[in-house]
Design a protein around this motif. Sequence first.
Motif, PDB file in Angstrom:
ATOM      1  N   THR A 141       0.833  -1.203   0.000  1.00  0.00           N
ATOM      2  CA  THR A 141       0.000   0.000   0.000  1.00  0.00           C
ATOM      3  C   THR A 141       0.868   1.254   0.000  1.00  0.00           C
ATOM      4  OG1 THR A 141      -1.764  -1.170   1.160  1.00  0.00           O
ATOM      5  CG2 THR A 141      -1.812   1.226   1.264  1.00  0.00           C
ATOM      6  N   ASN A 144       2.403   1.552  -3.511  1.00  0.00           N
ATOM      7  CA  ASN A 144       1.495   1.865  -4.608  1.00  0.00           C
ATOM      8  C   ASN A 144       0.702   3.143  -4.382  1.00  0.00           C
ATOM      9  OD1 ASN A 144       2.072  -0.415  -6.182  1.00  0.00           O
ATOM     10  ND2 ASN A 144       0.725  -1.658  -4.913  1.00  0.00           N
ATOM     11  N   SER A 145       0.321   3.395  -3.150  1.00  0.00           N
ATOM     12  CA  SER A 145      -0.690   4.415  -2.933  1.00  0.00           C
ATOM     13  C   SER A 145      -0.153   5.695  -2.318  1.00  0.00           C
ATOM     14  CB  SER A 145      -1.806   3.846  -2.065  1.00  0.00           C
ATOM     15  OG  SER A 145      -2.320   2.679  -2.682  1.00  0.00           O
ATOM     16  N   ALA A 147       2.881   6.791  -3.441  1.00  0.00           N
ATOM     17  CA  ALA A 147       4.039   7.010  -4.305  1.00  0.00           C
ATOM     18  C   ALA A 147       4.267   8.492  -4.584  1.00  0.00           C
ATOM     19  CB  ALA A 147       3.868   6.249  -5.614  1.00  0.00           C
ATOM     20  N   ALA A 148       3.190   9.249  -4.716  1.00  0.00           N
ATOM     21  CA  ALA A 148       3.358  10.650  -5.107  1.00  0.00           C
ATOM     22  C   ALA A 148       3.184  11.588  -3.924  1.00  0.00           C
ATOM     23  CB  ALA A 148       2.360  11.000  -6.200  1.00  0.00           C
ATOM     24  N   GLN A 150       4.321  12.861   0.051  1.00  0.00           N
ATOM     25  CA  GLN A 150       5.430  12.815   0.989  1.00  0.00           C
ATOM     26  C   GLN A 150       4.888  12.304   2.305  1.00  0.00           C
ATOM     27  OE1 GLN A 150       8.536  13.230   0.378  1.00  0.00           O
ATOM     28  NE2 GLN A 150       8.494  14.270  -1.599  1.00  0.00           N
ATOM     29  N   ALA A 290      -0.194  15.222   1.615  1.00  0.00           N
ATOM     30  CA  ALA A 290      -1.426  15.493   0.869  1.00  0.00           C
ATOM     31  C   ALA A 290      -2.613  14.761   1.479  1.00  0.00           C
ATOM     32  CB  ALA A 290      -1.266  15.080  -0.596  1.00  0.00           C
ATOM     33  N   VAL A 291      -2.441  13.499   1.760  1.00  0.00           N
ATOM     34  CA  VAL A 291      -3.607  12.681   2.101  1.00  0.00           C
ATOM     35  C   VAL A 291      -4.055  12.873   3.541  1.00  0.00           C
ATOM     36  CG1 VAL A 291      -2.516  10.520   2.859  1.00  0.00           C
ATOM     37  CG2 VAL A 291      -4.638  10.438   1.583  1.00  0.00           C
TER      38      VAL A 291
ATOM     39  N   MET B  21       0.197  18.440  -6.775  1.00  0.00           N
ATOM     40  CA  MET B  21       0.984  17.285  -6.340  1.00  0.00           C
ATOM     41  C   MET B  21       1.995  16.847  -7.393  1.00  0.00           C
ATOM     42  SD  MET B  21      -1.500  14.825  -4.126  1.00  0.00           S
ATOM     43  CE  MET B  21      -0.104  13.792  -3.644  1.00  0.00           C
ATOM     44  N   ASN B  25       5.914  16.978  -6.071  1.00  0.00           N
ATOM     45  CA  ASN B  25       6.543  15.715  -5.707  1.00  0.00           C
ATOM     46  C   ASN B  25       7.340  15.093  -6.850  1.00  0.00           C
ATOM     47  OD1 ASN B  25       5.456  15.608  -2.966  1.00  0.00           O
ATOM     48  ND2 ASN B  25       3.487  15.403  -3.994  1.00  0.00           N
ATOM     49  N   GLU B 129      -8.969   4.648  -8.713  1.00  0.00           N
ATOM     50  CA  GLU B 129      -8.787   4.476  -7.263  1.00  0.00           C
ATOM     51  C   GLU B 129      -9.552   5.541  -6.475  1.00  0.00           C
ATOM     52  OE1 GLU B 129      -6.582   2.197  -5.074  1.00  0.00           O
ATOM     53  OE2 GLU B 129      -8.248   3.102  -3.999  1.00  0.00           O
ATOM     54  N   GLY B 135      -9.366   9.498  -0.027  1.00  0.00           N
ATOM     55  CA  GLY B 135      -7.965   9.299   0.305  1.00  0.00           C
ATOM     56  C   GLY B 135      -7.590   7.890   0.739  1.00  0.00           C
ATOM     57  N   PRO B 137      -6.706   4.193   0.043  1.00  0.00           N
ATOM     58  CA  PRO B 137      -6.310   3.406  -1.135  1.00  0.00           C
ATOM     59  C   PRO B 137      -6.921   2.011  -1.096  1.00  0.00           C
ATOM     60  CG  PRO B 137      -4.524   3.459   0.459  1.00  0.00           C
ATOM     61  CD  PRO B 137      -5.643   4.269   1.058  1.00  0.00           C
ATOM     62  N   LEU B 304      -6.916  17.418  -1.818  1.00  0.00           N
ATOM     63  CA  LEU B 304      -5.616  16.760  -1.800  1.00  0.00           C
ATOM     64  C   LEU B 304      -5.703  15.249  -1.541  1.00  0.00           C
ATOM     65  CD1 LEU B 304      -3.176  19.404  -0.283  1.00  0.00           C
ATOM     66  CD2 LEU B 304      -3.203  18.499  -2.605  1.00  0.00           C
ATOM     67  N   PRO B 305      -6.503  14.797  -0.564  1.00  0.00           N
ATOM     68  CA  PRO B 305      -6.607  13.345  -0.392  1.00  0.00           C
ATOM     69  C   PRO B 305      -7.076  12.640  -1.669  1.00  0.00           C
ATOM     70  CG  PRO B 305      -7.511  14.436   1.531  1.00  0.00           C
ATOM     71  CD  PRO B 305      -7.208  15.516   0.524  1.00  0.00           C
ATOM     72  N   ASN B 308      -4.388  12.596  -4.160  1.00  0.00           N
ATOM     73  CA  ASN B 308      -3.369  11.585  -3.869  1.00  0.00           C
ATOM     74  C   ASN B 308      -3.742  10.237  -4.491  1.00  0.00           C
ATOM     75  OD1 ASN B 308      -0.951  10.592  -2.504  1.00  0.00           O
ATOM     76  ND2 ASN B 308      -2.396   9.418  -1.253  1.00  0.00           N
ATOM     77  N   LEU B 311      -3.119  10.469  -8.091  1.00  0.00           N
ATOM     78  CA  LEU B 311      -1.682  10.367  -8.355  1.00  0.00           C
ATOM     79  C   LEU B 311      -1.197   8.924  -8.246  1.00  0.00           C
ATOM     80  CD1 LEU B 311       0.706  12.455  -8.854  1.00  0.00           C
ATOM     81  CD2 LEU B 311      -1.524  13.445  -8.416  1.00  0.00           C
ATOM     82  N   SER B 312      -1.786   8.137  -7.313  1.00  0.00           N
ATOM     83  CA  SER B 312      -1.356   6.738  -7.208  1.00  0.00           C
ATOM     84  C   SER B 312      -1.684   6.011  -8.511  1.00  0.00           C
ATOM     85  CB  SER B 312      -1.967   6.051  -5.990  1.00  0.00           C
ATOM     86  OG  SER B 312      -3.319   5.732  -6.221  1.00  0.00           O
ATOM     87  N   VAL B 315       0.956   7.245 -11.131  1.00  0.00           N
ATOM     88  CA  VAL B 315       2.257   6.597 -10.931  1.00  0.00           C
ATOM     89  C   VAL B 315       2.197   5.134 -11.407  1.00  0.00           C
ATOM     90  CG1 VAL B 315       3.887   5.787  -9.172  1.00  0.00           C
ATOM     91  CG2 VAL B 315       3.014   8.129  -9.081  1.00  0.00           C
TER      92      VAL B 315
END
Lengths: 427, 427
Positions: A141, A144-145, A147-148, A150, A290-291, B21, B25, B129, B135, B137, B304-305, B308, B311-312, B315
């Motif tokens: 997790t 994969n989740s 990854a982007a 911090q 972010a999350v 993001m 990042n 996702e 937020g 995953p 943001l969540p 994220n 973004l997952s 990626v």
Amino acid sequence: METIKIGLVGLGTVGSGVLQMVENNQDKISNITGRKLSVKTIVVRDVHKHRNVDTENIHLTTELDDIINDPEIKIVVEVMGGIHPAKETITALLNAKKHVVTANKDLIASEGEELTSIARKNKCDLMYEASVAGGIPILRTIVNSFAADQITEVKGIVNGTTNYILTQMQQKNCSYDEALQKAQELGFAESDPTNDVDGIDAAYKMIILSQFSFGTHLKLDEMKIQGIRKMQLTDVEQASQLGYTVKLLGIARRINDGVFAEVGPVLVPADHPLATINNENNAVMVTGQAVGETLFYGPGAGGLPTANSVLSDIVSETKNIVLGTTGNSFNNYQNEADHVKASEIVYPYYLSLKMPDIPGQMLKVTQIMTKIGASFSQIVQTRNDNDSARVVIITHDMSKTQLAQLKEELDQKDSIDLLAAYKVLSN
Amino acid sequence: METIKIGLVGLGTVGSGVLQMVENNQDKISNITGRKLSVKTIVVRDVHKHRNVDTENIHLTTELDDIINDPEIKIVVEVMGGIHPAKETITALLNAKKHVVTANKDLIASEGEELTSIARKNKCDLMYEASVAGGIPILRTIVNSFAADQITEVKGIVNGTTNYILTQMQQKNCSYDEALQKAQELGFAESDPTNDVDGIDAAYKMIILSQFSFGTHLKLDEMKIQGIRKMQLTDVEQASQLGYTVKLLGIARRINDGVFAEVGPVLVPADHPLATINNENNAVMVTGQAVGETLFYGPGAGGLPTANSVLSDIVSETKNIVLGTTGNSFNNYQNEADHVKASEIVYPYYLSLKMPDIPGQMLKVTQIMTKIGASFSQIVQTRNDNDSARVVIITHDMSKTQLAQLKEELDQKDSIDLLAAYKVLSN
């Protein structure tokens, strides 16, 4: 449908669980991967020992070479545990171009870097989802989740034995020794519980979690690790009265450009999600820039939950084989971390002090706190035994430098003993 | 380092979060994927509107064709929302061989099957996702980490608006209308809250979760969906006194060879992990045959969540492009589910009844319960208003058939009104 053959090294609780799950979930696995999986060979210490699982069509052997020299076996699961000879076994398997799945946290935490590079050299995969928090799919997790994002902090209850003991102390008002004995009777603690109760098992897991969260490679001897062996029921009860639950937490935090990681008892506010994780369960809280805050909760150990994490690696590996994408690291986030200064690591603390029950003692404590620039948020004088008073203090934020100064100053006062100093989590 | 160009359709809260993001990042993303990501073009309704994000080096346009005809753009993020024209937009993008990432639950829940097959035909990826529980995953976790386990139940709090309203009712003793107004003021509820408070948003998410957990394709009109619009503070308070917290839960359960899915208010025991999920947060509990109970908790919405989670996907998609493994479905677990009979769906129920405060009424209720073969576990006569009594009953396990019979029998008694019937979760 093509069949992918699997080898097992070890057939204890987790190994048996893996065997059972591969057999029982054939249909779903085939549905997802387009391949059949089948366990062909298992390396055990004693081929004649009675097993609770059906091994009729499986080759049981004491010889690792039976797997190494079998080109049909693509994936090998190591569930023997311990560092040696597990390290040599995995090294031999990787050099024989086998993909390896392991649940061995001690090994991965201490030798993971070297084994990963051996895997890379051989263009093989080394996966170890089950090494942290048994049934909680936390590593994949994070990969994969997050990854982007911090990740700023990863913390949690990553040892089931100590959480069981602390839960029992808290809920049943029993002593550490009584709770440990009960845990041993129920199979939640081993007869030699050192690795668990001294926080070493949790520290290994935090090393792996830090690696996935921050890209760093911490070493066990660089971490401050405090267990629960000296935990007093009085402190658990006192914490409870103040609205906190004592938990053994692993904490890894990014502070400026560094990473700080520690294992120790922490006072968690009673309405914090981590306070509600009881008995042998585990939970990992991941905070991302972010999350925000996310929490992953589940069984921390046990044959089938751990086997499920092993199976998630096997399925992942099977997909890699089908797609021809083997040889990529499980986690390839790499990042240098600076040293974190003690003055940058700041928490409120719970302090438990013993002092003679005579006037002027509290003044001394107050003077020390003032001298080091720290302050109280709560203070309770709890009880008197043999002319001594027990004073419990919850401080405002204090740095580790201040905490060290406080300990030093208190050491110089013969009459005042610091019985415990635990971090306090804010809500 | 090679750069992968991204297109965005929509630049609201989530779109802005995605843009931010990707910019912030870069280092970590490059570290993991070996590629730079860069947003090249954004389709908006009004290119002149003031934005809170920096779009200086980005091509803002009202024309989707600017993305469709740009061979440099490989991945497109759809965050416009709604079913039309989002469906036509995504179809056009997939037909132009763009990989698509979307956060659009309504669309995926209702048209996901068709869009997935268009993606497959074009050997493109369609990932979503962010469509369930912002937020958290959860989808990728189900795909990756429960692949070899049989999921027996997936349930949870998947709508932040209703959870905020119910939490306020419970904690502040305010009415549904007051709590809704507060939610609207804080931006947790829209001015037309229908989709949220009537359970439709939660139902869409349960359709997607069921698909990932059980491989089934449920339809909105096949599901029983009950919202919280008629929730009475009296019932929230009464539940609380009995040791329960009222939550709007989505529940999808495998029963024999079928899948049963529903959305409605449920009484959750106060010490159950789902009872501690407050305000706008979401949590999904996945129960696996092997792994047991696991819970995933985090922010259910927010720019943001949600970004994220988008973004997952980005990626993940970038890795697929690098590895040359595009064109595989996000979820390829397919399984036919039988119809579940009402007699097989069994829960305890909370029943709230209004009846005249005269002798003989309770006897009538008892007779009906006996007639349908159901029984009480708790019964409370709560208060009297205008010569009427309010009686609250917690039943033992009852099937949906029995519940229907009960309703029918009560309908025939003019004097007794069934005000509410909510499921009760066991611990």
